[in-house]
Design an enzyme around this catalytic site. Structure first.
Site, PDB file in Angstrom:
ATOM      1  N   HIS A 129       0.809  -1.223   0.000  1.00 47.20           N
ATOM      2  CA  HIS A 129       0.000   0.000   0.000  1.00 47.20           C
ATOM      3  C   HIS A 129       0.843   1.273   0.000  1.00 47.20           C
ATOM      4  O   HIS A 129       0.349   2.339  -0.332  1.00 47.20           O
ATOM      5  CB  HIS A 129      -0.997  -0.002   1.175  1.00 47.20           C
ATOM      6  CG  HIS A 129      -0.414   0.313   2.511  1.00 47.20           C
ATOM      7  ND1 HIS A 129      -0.101  -0.657   3.434  1.00 47.20           N
ATOM      8  CD2 HIS A 129      -0.095   1.495   3.100  1.00 47.20           C
ATOM      9  CE1 HIS A 129       0.370  -0.081   4.527  1.00 47.20           C
ATOM     10  NE2 HIS A 129       0.390   1.220   4.351  1.00 47.20           N
ATOM     11  N   ASP A 170       0.144  -7.623   1.460  1.00 47.23           N
ATOM     12  CA  ASP A 170       0.549  -6.221   1.556  1.00 47.23           C
ATOM     13  C   ASP A 170       2.066  -6.075   1.534  1.00 47.23           C
ATOM     14  O   ASP A 170       2.648  -5.350   2.348  1.00 47.23           O
ATOM     15  CB  ASP A 170      -0.028  -5.580   2.821  1.00 47.23           C
ATOM     16  CG  ASP A 170      -0.020  -4.062   2.746  1.00 47.23           C
ATOM     17  OD1 ASP A 170       0.272  -3.518   1.669  1.00 47.23           O
ATOM     18  OD2 ASP A 170      -0.297  -3.415   3.783  1.00 47.23           O
ATOM     19  N   SER A 248       4.646   2.599   7.849  1.00 42.82           N
ATOM     20  CA  SER A 248       4.303   1.428   7.054  1.00 42.82           C
ATOM     21  C   SER A 248       5.484   0.944   6.224  1.00 42.82           C
ATOM     22  O   SER A 248       6.137   1.723   5.528  1.00 42.82           O
ATOM     23  CB  SER A 248       3.140   1.760   6.113  1.00 42.82           C
ATOM     24  OG  SER A 248       1.948   1.939   6.824  1.00 42.82           O
TER      25      SER A 248
END
Length: 305
Positions: A129, A170, A248
């Site tokens: 992402h 992810d 992230s």
């Protein structure tokens, strides 16, 4: 980063008493004069604090701090900052492309994230992402720039390409060309032997602040979190080490500096964007199984066999 309907935001000791305050537990003078045996028993039983042990306790604090400082100094050179850029117009040739990427007036930062160096060949692991805009770009306007250090501590900024990605877990792999520079890959740990209560540390770039360290413990194991394609990522690590937007893709490491997970998501209080302290990482064992296929084939194992 996008917010889910359930409020999940993908990121996307006490001092010893003073000696003057100590009073012996005698109830009367009669006990002192007529009961020497009882007095001696009381003295022997009274929990007099050991002040001689205080220097040793005080020494343990800087030792613990030194350990964490050393952990960060050893691990942070393997952590990178990822910037997603959008250029104003599509380049017509390679020379114009390079000029547009370097020219801040022609490139807007659309978001930041984290990642870590996988090997000495310039492969970098991050969340899908974080780089999904580049991975799915059909306009030619999306770019990704990586800031990192080589083994000599030299700061380097390079354009990166997506070589493979797996939205189901992810995960994505970037590649940067670094001729003449040697990189320091991160050290892998394992996630199968983790225990709740174990210390852990997140390193990344929250809100664009590069090389940030946060500390916590493993709060839970075997959690399920949503992946970018809507499926569940099973076996996620839950931690209270602060993970915010920009963390992230960065590593979650143990007290030895070995990566045990990829920081991925956090619960947020709706409307605030603030983490509630319930944060998640993809276990490194899952990452180690997935990434080699992304490097070699560009797609995950499940899509090839």
């Amino acid at each position: 980063m996008a917010s889910g309907s359930l409020g999940i935001r993908v990121l996307p000791v006490s001092s010893p008493p003073n000696s003057s305050e100590i009073s012996l537990p005698f109830t009367s003078r009669r006990a002192i004069v007529f009961a020497p045996t009882a007095l001696m028993a009381s003295l022997l039983a009274f929990p007099v604090p050991s002040f001689a042990a205080l220097p040793q306790l005080q020494d343990e604090v800087p030792q613990e701090e030194d350990r964490i400082v050393g952990l960060f100094q050893e691990t942070s050179p393997s952590v990178v900052c990822i910037k997603n850029l959008e250029i104003a117009k599509k380049p017509q040739n390679p020379s114009e492309e390079a000029m547009l990427i370097e020219d801040d007036e022609n490139a807007k930062v659309k978001g930041t994230g984290s990642g870590f160096i996988w090997d000495k060949f310039g492969h970098i692991v991050t969340n899908y992402h974080v780089v999904s805009a580049l991975a799915t770009d059909n306009s030619g306007l999306q770019r990704c720039k990586v800031n990192l250090l080589d083994v000599k501590g030299n700061g380097i900024s390079r354009d990166a390409k997506v070589v493979g990605f797996d939205p189901e877990y992810d995960l994505a792999v970037l590649k940067v060309e670094l001729q003449g520079h040697e990189l320091k890959p991160i050290v892998f740990g394992t996630s199968r032997s983790l225990r709740v209560g174990q210390s852990c540390y997140a390193i990344g770039n929250p809100f664009g602040y590069e090389k940030t360290l946060t500390a916590g413990v493993i709060s839970g194991l075997g959690r399920e979190i949503p992946s970018p394609n809507g499926r569940a990522i099973r076996g996620a690590i839950q931690t209270d080490a602060a993970i915010s937007a920009g963390n992230s893709g960065g590593p979650l490491v143990d007290l030895y500096g070995h990566v045990i997970g990829v920081n991925t998501a956090t619960f947020t209080r709706k409307g605030t964007g603030m983490s509630s302290g319930v944060n998640f990482a993809i276990p490194i064992d899952t990452v180690v199984r997935t990434v080699p296929y992304l490097i070699v084939y560009g797609t995950p194992y499940s899509e090839r066999f």
